[in-house]
Motif scaffolding. Structure first.
Motif, PDB file in Angstrom:
ATOM      1  N   SER A  66      10.684  -1.858   0.348  1.00  0.00           N
ATOM      2  CA  SER A  66      11.811  -2.425  -0.632  1.00  0.00           C
ATOM      3  C   SER A  66      11.608  -2.170  -2.057  1.00  0.00           C
ATOM      4  CB  SER A  66      12.202  -3.758  -0.272  1.00  0.00           C
ATOM      5  OG  SER A  66      10.942  -4.635  -0.510  1.00  0.00           O
ATOM      6  N   ASP A  67      10.441  -2.001  -2.348  1.00  0.00           N
ATOM      7  CA  ASP A  67       9.732  -1.972  -3.910  1.00  0.00           C
ATOM      8  C   ASP A  67       9.026  -1.024  -4.333  1.00  0.00           C
ATOM      9  OD1 ASP A  67       7.052  -4.417  -3.583  1.00  0.00           O
ATOM     10  OD2 ASP A  67       7.263  -2.359  -2.752  1.00  0.00           O
ATOM     11  N   ARG A  68       9.358   0.344  -3.456  1.00  0.00           N
ATOM     12  CA  ARG A  68       8.692   1.339  -4.151  1.00  0.00           C
ATOM     13  C   ARG A  68       9.282   2.144  -5.269  1.00  0.00           C
ATOM     14  NH1 ARG A  68       9.106   4.305   1.818  1.00  0.00           N
ATOM     15  NH2 ARG A  68       7.223   3.411   2.759  1.00  0.00           N
ATOM     16  N   PRO A  69       8.644   2.545  -6.257  1.00  0.00           N
ATOM     17  CA  PRO A  69       9.080   3.144  -7.525  1.00  0.00           C
ATOM     18  C   PRO A  69      10.185   4.050  -7.411  1.00  0.00           C
ATOM     19  CG  PRO A  69       6.875   3.695  -7.507  1.00  0.00           C
ATOM     20  CD  PRO A  69       7.019   2.881  -6.175  1.00  0.00           C
ATOM     21  N   ASP A  94     -11.056  -0.680  -7.052  1.00  0.00           N
ATOM     22  CA  ASP A  94     -11.843  -1.569  -6.058  1.00  0.00           C
ATOM     23  C   ASP A  94     -10.895  -2.082  -4.988  1.00  0.00           C
ATOM     24  OD1 ASP A  94     -14.108  -1.468  -7.619  1.00  0.00           O
ATOM     25  OD2 ASP A  94     -14.027  -3.305  -8.210  1.00  0.00           O
ATOM     26  N   LEU A  95     -11.337  -1.418  -3.904  1.00  0.00           N
ATOM     27  CA  LEU A  95     -10.443  -2.208  -2.695  1.00  0.00           C
ATOM     28  C   LEU A  95     -11.181  -3.240  -1.958  1.00  0.00           C
ATOM     29  CD1 LEU A  95      -9.342   1.042  -0.838  1.00  0.00           C
ATOM     30  CD2 LEU A  95      -8.165  -0.255  -2.591  1.00  0.00           C
ATOM     31  N   GLU A  96     -10.592  -4.560  -1.861  1.00  0.00           N
ATOM     32  CA  GLU A  96     -11.427  -5.729  -1.519  1.00  0.00           C
ATOM     33  C   GLU A  96     -10.949  -6.098  -0.086  1.00  0.00           C
ATOM     34  OE1 GLU A  96     -11.267  -8.704  -4.662  1.00  0.00           O
ATOM     35  OE2 GLU A  96     -12.770  -7.735  -5.817  1.00  0.00           O
ATOM     36  N   GLY A  97     -11.786  -6.397   0.892  1.00  0.00           N
ATOM     37  CA  GLY A  97     -11.309  -7.217   1.844  1.00  0.00           C
ATOM     38  C   GLY A  97     -12.339  -7.590   2.929  1.00  0.00           C
ATOM     39  N   SER A  98     -12.008  -7.793   3.964  1.00  0.00           N
ATOM     40  CA  SER A  98     -13.195  -8.607   4.976  1.00  0.00           C
ATOM     41  C   SER A  98     -13.518  -7.683   5.838  1.00  0.00           C
ATOM     42  CB  SER A  98     -12.706  -9.851   5.544  1.00  0.00           C
ATOM     43  OG  SER A  98     -11.355  -9.665   6.204  1.00  0.00           O
ATOM     44  N   SER A  99     -14.543  -7.955   6.710  1.00  0.00           N
ATOM     45  CA  SER A  99     -15.079  -6.820   7.891  1.00  0.00           C
ATOM     46  C   SER A  99     -15.507  -7.843   8.994  1.00  0.00           C
ATOM     47  CB  SER A  99     -16.055  -5.918   7.169  1.00  0.00           C
ATOM     48  OG  SER A  99     -16.285  -5.074   8.597  1.00  0.00           O
ATOM     49  N   GLU A 100     -14.934  -7.706   9.988  1.00  0.00           N
ATOM     50  CA  GLU A 100     -15.621  -8.660  11.061  1.00  0.00           C
ATOM     51  C   GLU A 100     -16.164  -7.651  12.532  1.00  0.00           C
ATOM     52  OE1 GLU A 100     -13.007 -11.505  11.798  1.00  0.00           O
ATOM     53  OE2 GLU A 100     -13.349 -12.719   9.726  1.00  0.00           O
ATOM     54  N   ALA A 149      -7.348  -6.247   1.743  1.00  0.00           N
ATOM     55  CA  ALA A 149      -6.309  -7.631   1.098  1.00  0.00           C
ATOM     56  C   ALA A 149      -5.897  -7.371  -0.211  1.00  0.00           C
ATOM     57  CB  ALA A 149      -7.061  -8.941   1.334  1.00  0.00           C
ATOM     58  N   ARG A 150      -6.941  -6.586  -1.229  1.00  0.00           N
ATOM     59  CA  ARG A 150      -6.472  -6.591  -2.574  1.00  0.00           C
ATOM     60  C   ARG A 150      -7.149  -5.323  -3.401  1.00  0.00           C
ATOM     61  NH1 ARG A 150      -8.358 -12.316  -5.384  1.00  0.00           N
ATOM     62  NH2 ARG A 150      -6.421 -11.799  -6.773  1.00  0.00           N
ATOM     63  N   GLU A 151      -6.089  -4.888  -4.036  1.00  0.00           N
ATOM     64  CA  GLU A 151      -6.804  -3.533  -4.833  1.00  0.00           C
ATOM     65  C   GLU A 151      -6.683  -4.086  -6.179  1.00  0.00           C
ATOM     66  OE1 GLU A 151      -4.851   0.949  -5.848  1.00  0.00           O
ATOM     67  OE2 GLU A 151      -4.315  -0.049  -4.013  1.00  0.00           O
ATOM     68  N   TRP A 152      -7.801  -3.387  -7.049  1.00  0.00           N
ATOM     69  CA  TRP A 152      -7.837  -3.647  -8.483  1.00  0.00           C
ATOM     70  C   TRP A 152      -8.261  -2.198  -9.200  1.00  0.00           C
ATOM     71  CZ3 TRP A 152      -7.578  -8.662 -10.486  1.00  0.00           C
ATOM     72  CH2 TRP A 152      -7.752  -9.615  -9.412  1.00  0.00           C
ATOM     73  N   GLN A 153      -7.678  -2.053 -10.516  1.00  0.00           N
ATOM     74  CA  GLN A 153      -7.898  -0.873 -11.028  1.00  0.00           C
ATOM     75  C   GLN A 153      -8.390  -1.087 -12.427  1.00  0.00           C
ATOM     76  OE1 GLN A 153      -4.045   1.017 -11.086  1.00  0.00           O
ATOM     77  NE2 GLN A 153      -3.298  -0.143 -12.595  1.00  0.00           N
ATOM     78  N   ARG A 154      -8.875   0.100 -13.042  1.00  0.00           N
ATOM     79  CA  ARG A 154      -9.422  -0.255 -14.555  1.00  0.00           C
ATOM     80  C   ARG A 154      -9.688   1.207 -15.035  1.00  0.00           C
ATOM     81  NH1 ARG A 154     -13.151  -1.888 -11.052  1.00  0.00           N
ATOM     82  NH2 ARG A 154     -15.112  -0.876 -10.877  1.00  0.00           N
ATOM     83  N   GLU A 168      -4.850  -6.335 -11.039  1.00  0.00           N
ATOM     84  CA  GLU A 168      -4.786  -6.173  -9.630  1.00  0.00           C
ATOM     85  C   GLU A 168      -3.397  -5.285  -9.523  1.00  0.00           C
ATOM     86  OE1 GLU A 168      -4.111  -8.858  -5.564  1.00  0.00           O
ATOM     87  OE2 GLU A 168      -4.114  -9.864  -7.559  1.00  0.00           O
ATOM     88  N   VAL A 169      -3.430  -4.492  -8.395  1.00  0.00           N
ATOM     89  CA  VAL A 169      -2.331  -3.585  -8.059  1.00  0.00           C
ATOM     90  C   VAL A 169      -1.580  -4.081  -7.006  1.00  0.00           C
ATOM     91  CG1 VAL A 169      -1.721  -1.131  -7.448  1.00  0.00           C
ATOM     92  CG2 VAL A 169      -3.808  -1.500  -8.854  1.00  0.00           C
ATOM     93  N   PRO A 170      -0.477  -4.445  -7.309  1.00  0.00           N
ATOM     94  CA  PRO A 170       0.515  -4.960  -6.094  1.00  0.00           C
ATOM     95  C   PRO A 170       0.738  -3.768  -4.870  1.00  0.00           C
ATOM     96  CG  PRO A 170       2.031  -4.661  -7.848  1.00  0.00           C
ATOM     97  CD  PRO A 170       0.504  -4.483  -8.213  1.00  0.00           C
TER      98      PRO A 170
END
Length: 483
Positions: A318-321, A21-27, A41-46, A311-313
């Motif tokens: 600087s923090d790529r695996p 799920d990619l969650e965000g806003s739309s204006e 703004a946020r990404e969720w996975q399952r 949540e997936v950061p």
């Protein structure tokens, strides 16, 4: 006094997907088309499909084994990580990429879904570990998502045998395979029952499907109306319990899913899983369906699939695996029945010819490992002024290419020692080696691999680029004089 009965696992069989799920806003709307611009703004996975069913079953406290086709890619790695420690995964080989479904939500409302990956279970003999898992099952849940697992002949034969001894619950799919004879319960939703039964009337659909599939019972799920249980010529409506509080549901992270809208994503998996667990615990079909209706309803009110998402950061520069261990990647591919491809070279100043060769090499199998000359190895072969780019930087650039699944750096003059460990199925060289000896060919062929020569793009070589660069001096361009 008799000994306590041994607890036997619930075995889940089927196709596993990655749901995002990619969650965000739309204006605003996009300037080039009347579509919303979503600022994510946020990404969720399952896990999705059979993976979600297995995850939900693990919450019951029972041992859960998931028999599913697993690929070798980022989506598969995410799935394994989410199930690790909760579910035992018995992998079947997958051909193609792991299926990934991405829902995009703007202001809490779904606006589109993006599907990638058309991987299917490889039509090959089923590993003995999968059959052994079925043999020790106390109950089996089949979560069919139409991607080939339920069509494997060896697996179907074994499922039909197990259906004589333990309850088998089958959650069907219109693009999947028919349930094996003898299932204790089959759980189509209303639209699936209409498509598969070919008749009007929910009870008639259930009776037709029960005879067609030789199933003990059919439970047609009806959403807010509960479920209709059909056993032979007997039909029983199992309604939802009293709705209770109408407060907005919240998930484990405190989110209100979809702006207070009840999200039914995963409700069918929750129903089938609850029914299978209930049958495993000794409940009769009616009681198991009643239990399943209640638990699926609670699942939806708790936020449905969003409640079991993590949540997936977002990764930054600087923090790529770090790149994956190439030897671990090769073992995963080999265990899944895939083809390992390898190639080698200096790859100093990566150019179009390199990219073309790597892309073509990757198309020959399921993973490509590059054997990369170390700085010392390049210097011996090309001269003391080479390489221009360090081995660490060359490895990082190669690892960033979509065609490359792993990089191994070697210090020797040839990658023979590395190839003895990798044991690739295919070793790729450029067609410019047609009339030249390939020293490492003997190592590859001794391990059962083969050498393939691929066309190279004429006019491209690092040495030529270096010479062209050095031929251009600062005097070729006007410069400003310092006042």
């Amino acid at each position: 006094m008799s000994a306590p009965q041994e607890r036997r696992p619930l075995v889940v069989v089927g196709d596993t997907l990655l749901d995002v799920d990619l969650e965000g806003s739309s204006e605003r709307l996009a300037p080039d088309a009347p579509v919303p611009v979503v600022d994510v703004a946020r990404e969720w996975q399952r896990p999705g499909g059979a993976g979600l069913a297995a995850l939900l079953a693990a919450r019951s406290g029972h041992e859960v084994v998931l028999v599913t086709a697993v690929g070798v890619d980022e989506s598969a790695d995410r799935l394994r990580a989410m199930l690790a420690g909760l579910v035992e995964v018995v992998a079947l080989p997958l051909t193609g990429g792991t299926s990934r479904k991405t829902r995009v939500l703007a202001n809490g409302v779904p606006v589109t879904r993006l599907d990638v990956g058309r991987g299917r279970a490889l039509d090959a003999p089923v590993p003995q570990a999968a059959l052994d898992a079925l043999d020790r099952a106390g109950a089996v849940l089949v979560a069919d998502y139409g991607r080939g697992v339920t069509g494997l002949d060896d697996l179907r034969e074994h499922l039909a045998l197990r259906a004589r001894d333990v309850p088998v619950v089958w959650d069907p799919h219109p693009r999947g395979s028919a349930p094996v004879p003898g299932c204790a319960l089959v759980t189509p939703n209303l639209s699936e029952a209409r498509a598969l039964g070919g008749v009007d009337g929910t009870a008639d659909q259930g009776r037709v499907l029960g005879r067609l599939w030789q199933a003990g019972a059919i439970a047609v799920t009806l959403g807010a109306q509960g479920a209709l249980l059909v056993q032979g010529d007997t039909e029983t409506h199992v309604p939802l319990d009293e709705p209770g509080s109408e407060a907005e549901p919240r998930d484990a992270a405190g989110r209100t899913p979809h702006a207070g809208r009840l999200d039914t994503c995963g409700a069918g998996d929750a129903f089938a899983t609850a029914a299978a667990v209930a049958l495993l615990e000794g409940q009769a079909p009616y009681e198991s369906v009643r239990t399943a209706v209640g638990r699926a309803t609670a699942f939806v009110r708790a936020g449905a699939a969003t409640a079991v998402s993590t949540e997936v950061p977002y990764a930054t520069s600087s923090d790529r695996p770090e790149p994956a261990d190439p030897f671990a990647t090769v073992e995963q591919v080999r265990a899944a029945g895939g083809t390992v491809v390898a190639t080698g070279g200096c790859f100093d100043l990566l150019h179009r010819g390199h990219v073309s060769l790597l892309t073509a090499a990757r198309a020959l199998g399921d993973a490509l490992v590059v054997c990369l000359n170390s700085d010392a190895s390049v210097a011996r072969a090309k001269g003391p002024d080479r390489p221009l780019v360090s081995q660490d930087d060359r490895a990082r650039v190669l690892s960033a290419l979509a065609s490359v699944d792993g990089v191994v750096v070697f210090d020797e003059d040839t990658p023979a020692e590395v190839l003895a460990r990798l044991r690739p199925d295919v070793w790729v060289k450029g067609s410019d080696y047609t009339d030249q000896p390939i020293p490492e060919a003997a190592v590859v062929e001794a391990a059962g691999g083969r050498v393939v020569l691929l066309p190279v793009v004429d006019g491209y070589s690092t040495t030529r680029l270096v010479h062209a660069s050095r031929a251009t001096t600062p005097h070729d361009h006007p410069t400003k004089e310092t006042p």
